[in-house]
Motif scaffolding. Structure first.
Motif, mmCIF file in Angstrom:
data_model
loop_
_atom_site.group_PDB
_atom_site.id
_atom_site.type_symbol
_atom_site.label_atom_id
_atom_site.label_comp_id
_atom_site.label_asym_id
_atom_site.label_seq_id
_atom_site.Cartn_x
_atom_site.Cartn_y
_atom_site.Cartn_z
ATOM 1 N N VAL A 24 0.859 -1.178 0.000
ATOM 2 C CA VAL A 24 0.000 0.000 0.000
ATOM 3 C C VAL A 24 0.898 1.231 0.000
ATOM 4 O O VAL A 24 2.052 1.171 0.403
ATOM 5 N N GLN A 25 0.363 2.359 -0.450
ATOM 6 C CA GLN A 25 1.143 3.593 -0.452
ATOM 7 C C GLN A 25 1.344 4.129 0.963
ATOM 8 O O GLN A 25 2.390 4.689 1.279
ATOM 9 N N ALA A 26 0.323 3.983 1.808
ATOM 10 C CA ALA A 26 0.419 4.487 3.169
ATOM 11 C C ALA A 26 -0.506 3.691 4.074
ATOM 12 O O ALA A 26 -1.535 3.178 3.627
ATOM 13 N N ILE A 27 -0.102 3.622 5.331
ATOM 14 C CA ILE A 27 -0.926 2.939 6.324
ATOM 15 C C ILE A 27 -0.795 3.661 7.664
ATOM 16 O O ILE A 27 0.294 4.045 8.061
ATOM 17 N N ARG A 28 -1.950 3.865 8.287
ATOM 18 C CA ARG A 28 -1.983 4.542 9.592
ATOM 19 C C ARG A 28 -1.693 3.519 10.690
ATOM 20 O O ARG A 28 -2.188 2.394 10.670
ATOM 21 N N SER A 29 -0.898 3.954 11.676
ATOM 22 C CA SER A 29 -0.620 3.176 12.872
ATOM 23 C C SER A 29 -0.713 4.144 14.046
ATOM 24 O O SER A 29 0.224 4.903 14.304
ATOM 25 N N GLY A 30 -1.862 4.189 14.691
ATOM 26 C CA GLY A 30 -2.087 5.175 15.741
ATOM 27 C C GLY A 30 -2.130 6.564 15.133
ATOM 28 O O GLY A 30 -2.864 6.812 14.178
ATOM 29 N N ASP A 31 -1.309 7.470 15.670
ATOM 30 C CA ASP A 31 -1.261 8.835 15.160
ATOM 31 C C ASP A 31 -0.265 8.998 14.015
ATOM 32 O O ASP A 31 -0.171 10.067 13.419
ATOM 33 N N LEU A 32 0.490 7.939 13.717
ATOM 34 C CA LEU A 32 1.497 8.002 12.657
ATOM 35 C C LEU A 32 0.975 7.395 11.368
ATOM 36 O O LEU A 32 0.215 6.421 11.390
ATOM 37 N N VAL A 33 1.412 7.958 10.249
ATOM 38 C CA VAL A 33 1.127 7.388 8.941
ATOM 39 C C VAL A 33 2.479 7.090 8.298
ATOM 40 O O VAL A 33 3.314 7.982 8.129
ATOM 41 N N HIS A 34 2.692 5.821 7.979
ATOM 42 C CA HIS A 34 3.932 5.375 7.336
ATOM 43 C C HIS A 34 3.677 5.326 5.831
ATOM 44 O O HIS A 34 2.753 4.639 5.384
#
Length: 137
Positions: A24-34
């Protein structure tokens, strides 16, 4: 309503590479987006501006902005970036100018790597980054 309640946890540009490579281009983990490495993809997933560093950097930044918009974030919320560039020494000045123009007064943590090649023929730059959605926009 918080940002995480109003946006998807995952973002894609809907280009063939996502399914071909299985990411995926981006994935949210809590308040962070990788955010996965962004590059000079066009709307159909084709690499634009083969071999043209400045044009690819501009398109890469435009694609980074698409990810930011999806998460309701701004450039000021980017806390870290990793830049990969073919022939980094030759493109160092353009890299620094582009970075300063993109971020303005904001200063994220950053690492730049010079690499011999990237995934697509003619690709000369790729940038991954992390967004902290709790920071002021």
């Amino acid at each position: 309503m918080t940002t995480s309640e109003t946006t998807s946890d995952v973002f894609n540009h809907d280009v063939p590479a996502e399914s071909d490579f299985g990411y995926v281009q981006a994935i949210r983990s809590g308040d962070l987006v990788h955010v996965s490495g962004q590059l000079a993809f066009g709307e159909a997933g084709e690499l634009l501006h083969a071999g043209d560093f400045a044009a690819q950097l501009e398109q890469t930044h435009a694609n980074m902005d698409k990810v930011l918009r999806h998460y309701g974030a701004t450039r000021n919320q980017i806390v870290s970036q990793t830049l990969y560039a073919v022939d980094l020494q030759h493109n160092a000045a353009a890299t620094m100018e582009g970075n300063l123009a993109y971020f303005g007064e904001h200063r994220p943590a950053a690492t730049a790597f010079g690499v011999s090649e990237l995934t697509f023929p003619g690709q000369v730059i790729e940038i991954s980054f992390i967004i902290d959605t709790k920071l002021p926009a």
